[in-house]
Design an enzyme around this catalytic site. Structure first.
Site, PDB file in Angstrom:
ATOM      1  CG  LEU A   1      27.767  36.788  33.418  1.00 39.30           C
ATOM      2  CD1 LEU A   1      27.289  36.094  32.151  1.00 39.30           C
ATOM      3  CD2 LEU A   1      26.930  36.349  34.591  1.00 39.30           C
ATOM      4  CB  CYS A   2      33.339  34.092  36.653  1.00 37.97           C
ATOM      5  SG  CYS A   2      35.038  34.045  37.197  1.00 37.97           S
ATOM      6  CB  THR A   3      33.046  34.274  30.960  1.00 35.00           C
ATOM      7  OG1 THR A   3      33.440  34.397  29.580  1.00 35.00           O
ATOM      8  CG2 THR A   3      31.677  34.914  31.111  1.00 35.00           C
TER       9      THR A   3
END
Ligand SMILES: *Cc1c(COP(=O)(O)O)cnc(C)c1O
Length: 415
Positions: free
Chosen positions: A357-359
Site C-alpha cells: 500500500l502506498c502509505t
C-alpha cells in the site's frame, strides 16, 4: 534493529516453516497464491483442550468477531458451548456454522430493530446494552408474538488490571451501568421476556493471570450482588467475559491459564447461594485462534533506501492491520515475523517488511533482524489468527482480499 515478539512454540522448530504438518509451498499451492492466512485447526484444538482441563464445568464461548472465516467458524461451532456475535451478520454466520440459536448470544451497541427482530425470531439471546434497547426488544417481541430471550450486559465499575483494550469501568457505550442493571432485569421479567442472565465483560488482551482471576472473582461477586438484591432472581447464566491475551510482542509471556482456572474453580466453589444453580461461561476470541494463524506474504521487491533494506511484499495492512501497529496499539511494536524457508537461520541483516500500500503506515515489521530474503521468498507474520482479514481495511487501495485456509479441517475454503 528493533526487537520482535517470539514465534509461537508450535511453529518455532525446523529449517523451514510448517503449519499443521504442511509446507508453506503446499499451503500456497492449495490456496492458489499469496497473500494468504493459514489457520491450524490442531493448534486451536489444543487451546480448547487446555481450556477444558483448566475450567471444568465452565462453558466456553467463541467470540466470532476474532475470526469468522466460515470453515473455521464451523469447526468452532462443534467444539464450543456457545458463539458470541456482535451483529446480525455475525449471527447469520454463527447459524451457518451450525451453532444452535439457543447457544448464540448477540451483544454490541447500536442494534437495529431489524437485527433485534431477527434475533428474537431465531431464538438468539440479546445481551442488552441499554434500557432503551431493552424496551425496543420487548416491544418487538410483543409485536411479532415471540418471547424474547434477554440478558443484561453490565458495565462493571472495574476492569482487568493492565488489559490491552478498555471495555469496562467508567462511562462506556457497552452495557448498563452496574447501579442500574438490577432495575433492567426487573423490567425484563415484568414484561414476560425470558431473562437469560448477566454478561459482564471487563477487558481484553490481558496476560496477567492474577489480574484476570481478580476480575473474575469481582465479576462473580457483582453478579451475586445484582441477583440477590434488586433483581430478585438468580441468573440462569453468567457470562464472565474473557480477556485472555496472547504474547504478541517482545517481553510478553504467555498467560498461565491453569492458574486462572484454579482460581476460578475456587471462586465458584465458594460462590454465594443465589448463584448456586447458575451456569458460568467464558467468552474468548484471540486466545483460541490468534496463535493458530499465520499470514504468508511474498517479497515482490527488495530495495535499499538511505542504507536501510526494505522487503516489499504482496500483502500488507489491508489484510493484517494489527501487525502494522494500527489496530488498538499506541506504539508500533513488532509482531514475530520470519523468512518462511529460513526459519532458524542466523540473522544476516536488518530489514523492514512493508506491504504494497502506498502509505507509510503499511509496515508489517520495522527494522527487524532476519536472514537475507529476496524477491519471491515468503515472509511469515505470526499471531495472525485473530483480528486479521476481517479487522483490516481490505477495500483501501483496491488490492484483492487475502486467501484463507483452515489447515487440518474437514472443510477447506476460500472467501
Ligand atoms: C471482542 C470481544 C471478545 C473477544 O475478545 P478477545 O480479546 O479476542 O478474546 C469477547 N467478548 C466481547 C464482549 C467482545 O466484545
Amino acid at each position: 534493529m528493533k526487537p520482535m515478539g517470539s514465534i509461537p512454540p508450535a511453529y518455532a522448530d525446523g529449517q523451514a516453516l510448517t503449519i499443521g504438518g504442511r509446507t508453506v509451498a503446499s499451503l500456497i499451492g492449495e490456496a492458489g497464491d499469496t497473500p494468504m492466512f493459514a489457520y491450524d485447526l490442531a493448534a486451536i484444538e489444543r487451546r480448547i483442550a487446555t481450556f477444558r482441563a483448566a475450567f471444568p464445568g465452565v462453558g466456553l464461548h467463541y467470540a466470532i468477531k476474532a475470526n469468522p472465516f466460515a470453515p473455521l467458524a464451523a469447526a468452532m461451532a462443534s467444539r464450543v458451548d456457545g458463539i458470541d456475535v456482535a451483529s446480525a451478520g455475525e449471527m447469520v454466520r454463527a447459524i451457518g456454522a451450525g451453532m444452535a440459536a439457543a447457544d448464540i448470544s448477540f451483544a454490541g451497541p447500536g442494534k437495529r430493530d431489524r437485527e433485534i427482530e431477527e434475533a428474537i425470531l431465531l431464538g438468539v439471546t440479546l445481551n442488552l446494552e441499554s434500557e432503551a434497547e431493552g424496551d425496543r426488544a420487548i416491544a418487538i417481541g410483543d409485536r411479532i408474538g415471540v418471547r424474547p430471550r434477554l440478558a443484561v450486559r453490565v458495565n462493571p465499575d472495574f476492569e482487568i488490571r493492565g488489559s490491552g483494550m478498555r471495555m469496562g469501568g467508567g462511562a462506556k457505550p457497552f452495557g448498563v451501568d452496574a447501579a442500574r442493571a438490577a432495575a433492567l432485569v426487573r423490567t425484563i421479567r415484568q414484561a414476560g421476556a425470558e431473562w437469560r442472565g448477566f454478561h459482564i465483560f471487563a477487558g481484553s488482551q490481558a496476560l496477567d493471570a492474577a489480574a484476570i482471576a481478580e476480575t473474575q472473582a469481582a465479576t462473580v461477586a457483582l453478579a451475586a450482588e445484582l441477583a440477590g438484591g434488586a433483581a430478585g432472581a438468580p441468573p440462569p447464566l453468567v457470562n464472565l467475559g474473557g480477556g485472555f491475551g496472547i504474547p504478541y510482542f517482545p517481553g510478553d509471556s504467555a498467560l498461565d491459564v491453569g492458574a486462572v482456572g484454579a482460581a476460578l474453580v475456587a471462586t465458584l466453589a465458594a460462590r454465594p447461594r443465589v448463584l448456586g444453580d447458575t451456569n458460568f461461561a467464558i467468552e474468548l476470541g484471540r486466545w483460541l485462534v490468534g496463535e493458530a494463524g499465520v499470514y504468508l506474504t511474498r517479497v515482490v521487491d527488495r530495495k535499499v533506501s538511505h542504507g536501510e533494506v526494505f522487503l516489499v511484499t504482496d500483502g500488507g495492512m489491508h489484510h493484517q492491520l494489527a501487525a502494522s501497529g494500527n489496530f488498538g496499539t499506541v506504539v508500533k511494536r513488532n509482531y514475530p515475523v520470519a523468512v518462511a524457508h529460513r526459519l532458524n537461520d542466523p540473522a544476516e541483516e536488518t530489514a523492514s517488511v512493508v506491504g504494497c500500500l502506498c502509505t507509510p503506515l503499511d509496515r508489517l515489521a520495522d527494522r527487524v533482524s532476519l536472514p537475507r530474503a529476496g524477491v519471491g521468498d515468503v515472509i511469515a507474520v505470526f499471531m495472525a489468527g485473530a483480528y486479521g482479514a476481517t479487522a483490516s481495511p481490505q477495500a483501501f487501495l483496491g488490492h484483492p482480499p487475502p486467501r484463507e485456509l483452515l489447515v487440518g479441517g474437514p472443510l477447506v475454503g476460500e472467501r
